[in-house]
Design a protein around this motif. Structure first.
Motif, PDB file in Angstrom:
ATOM      1  N   ASN A  10       0.501  -1.095   0.050  1.00  0.00           N
ATOM      2  CA  ASN A  10      -0.039  -0.106   0.018  1.00  0.00           C
ATOM      3  C   ASN A  10       0.878   1.142   0.175  1.00  0.00           C
ATOM      4  OD1 ASN A  10      -2.617   1.361   0.386  1.00  0.00           O
ATOM      5  ND2 ASN A  10      -1.527   1.888   2.341  1.00  0.00           N
ATOM      6  N   ASN A  11       1.906   1.370   0.880  1.00  0.00           N
ATOM      7  CA  ASN A  11       2.571   2.485   1.125  1.00  0.00           C
ATOM      8  C   ASN A  11       3.570   2.704  -0.295  1.00  0.00           C
ATOM      9  OD1 ASN A  11       1.867   3.092   3.505  1.00  0.00           O
ATOM     10  ND2 ASN A  11       3.509   1.882   4.679  1.00  0.00           N
ATOM     11  N   LEU A  12       3.826   1.699  -0.950  1.00  0.00           N
ATOM     12  CA  LEU A  12       4.719   1.612  -2.163  1.00  0.00           C
ATOM     13  C   LEU A  12       3.610   2.223  -3.135  1.00  0.00           C
ATOM     14  CD1 LEU A  12       6.682  -1.599  -2.032  1.00  0.00           C
ATOM     15  CD2 LEU A  12       7.645   0.810  -2.184  1.00  0.00           C
ATOM     16  N   LEU A  13       2.466   1.893  -3.547  1.00  0.00           N
ATOM     17  CA  LEU A  13       1.608   2.042  -4.397  1.00  0.00           C
ATOM     18  C   LEU A  13       1.370   3.528  -4.199  1.00  0.00           C
ATOM     19  CD1 LEU A  13      -0.584  -1.050  -4.643  1.00  0.00           C
ATOM     20  CD2 LEU A  13       0.817  -0.074  -6.635  1.00  0.00           C
ATOM     21  N   VAL A  14       1.071   4.164  -3.106  1.00  0.00           N
ATOM     22  CA  VAL A  14       0.722   5.312  -2.943  1.00  0.00           C
ATOM     23  C   VAL A  14       1.864   6.328  -3.320  1.00  0.00           C
ATOM     24  CG1 VAL A  14      -0.259   7.032  -1.094  1.00  0.00           C
ATOM     25  CG2 VAL A  14      -1.118   4.939  -1.218  1.00  0.00           C
ATOM     26  N   ASP A  15       3.005   5.820  -2.548  1.00  0.00           N
ATOM     27  CA  ASP A  15       3.962   6.725  -2.888  1.00  0.00           C
ATOM     28  C   ASP A  15       4.476   6.718  -4.298  1.00  0.00           C
ATOM     29  OD1 ASP A  15       6.187   8.389  -1.390  1.00  0.00           O
ATOM     30  OD2 ASP A  15       7.368   6.734  -1.724  1.00  0.00           O
ATOM     31  N   MET A  16       4.570   5.845  -4.844  1.00  0.00           N
ATOM     32  CA  MET A  16       5.122   5.674  -6.450  1.00  0.00           C
ATOM     33  C   MET A  16       3.999   6.642  -7.314  1.00  0.00           C
ATOM     34  SD  MET A  16       6.634   2.124  -7.421  1.00  0.00           S
ATOM     35  CE  MET A  16       4.815   0.935  -6.796  1.00  0.00           C
ATOM     36  N   PHE A  17       2.526   6.846  -6.881  1.00  0.00           N
ATOM     37  CA  PHE A  17       1.841   7.274  -7.652  1.00  0.00           C
ATOM     38  C   PHE A  17       2.030   8.738  -7.510  1.00  0.00           C
ATOM     39  CE2 PHE A  17      -2.313   9.708  -7.466  1.00  0.00           C
ATOM     40  CZ  PHE A  17      -2.717   9.585  -8.861  1.00  0.00           C
TER      41      PHE A  17
END
Length: 148
Positions: A10-17
């Motif tokens: 979740n953190n990776l997806l939000v951060d990458m977006f």
């Protein structure tokens, strides 16, 4: 699924977006493009739309026609878009891009090509396939949610 993995993903997806949007905007501004990301993505949607009608482009962007009208009016005033009345059905107006739009779209496409090339540059063929499959599944999930 392990809660820790879920949190990490979740953190990776939000951060990458958020990073992609920020980097994309910075990349374009660094190259002299003063349009907002919304305006650039509107130009891209017009370019990739088959019918080039307001409803086609709004659907592609997943925004209302009212929101698109505001963006198109702004882009028209800036000299990037114009409307042409359909010859067969005079109720329909098609969106056309001016010549100065093409360099913006080339720079925008270059950003995306570089991003993907960097992403896959150190992956094996199998890892690329797993990544593509995983992202396809995620994309399918999002599309299913949007259709509801």
């Amino acid at each position: 699924m392990d809660r820790n993995i879920r949190d990490v993903l979740n953190n990776l997806l939000v951060d990458m977006f958020n990073q992609i949007l920020t980097l994309e905007e910075y990349f374009l501004k660094e190259r002299g493009i003063t349009l907002s990301m919304s305006e650039v993505h509107t130009l891209e949607a017009i370019d990739k739309s088959e019918g080039k009608t307001m409803s086609d482009v709004a659907k592609r962007l997943r925004i209302t026609q009212g929101t698109l009208t505001v963006n198109v009016n702004r882009l028209t005033n800036k000299g990037y878009v114009y409307r042409v009345q359909d010859k067969k059905d005079r109720r329909i107006y098609r969106l056309k891009l001016t010549d100065k739009t093409h360099s913006i779209l080339q720079i925008h496409d270059f950003f995306h090509r570089e991003m993907v090339d960097q992403l896959i540059s150190k992956l094996s063929t199998q890892e690329k396939e797993v990544l593509a499959d995983s992202l396809s599944q995620l994309n399918l999930y999002f599309n299913t949610l949007l259709e509801k």
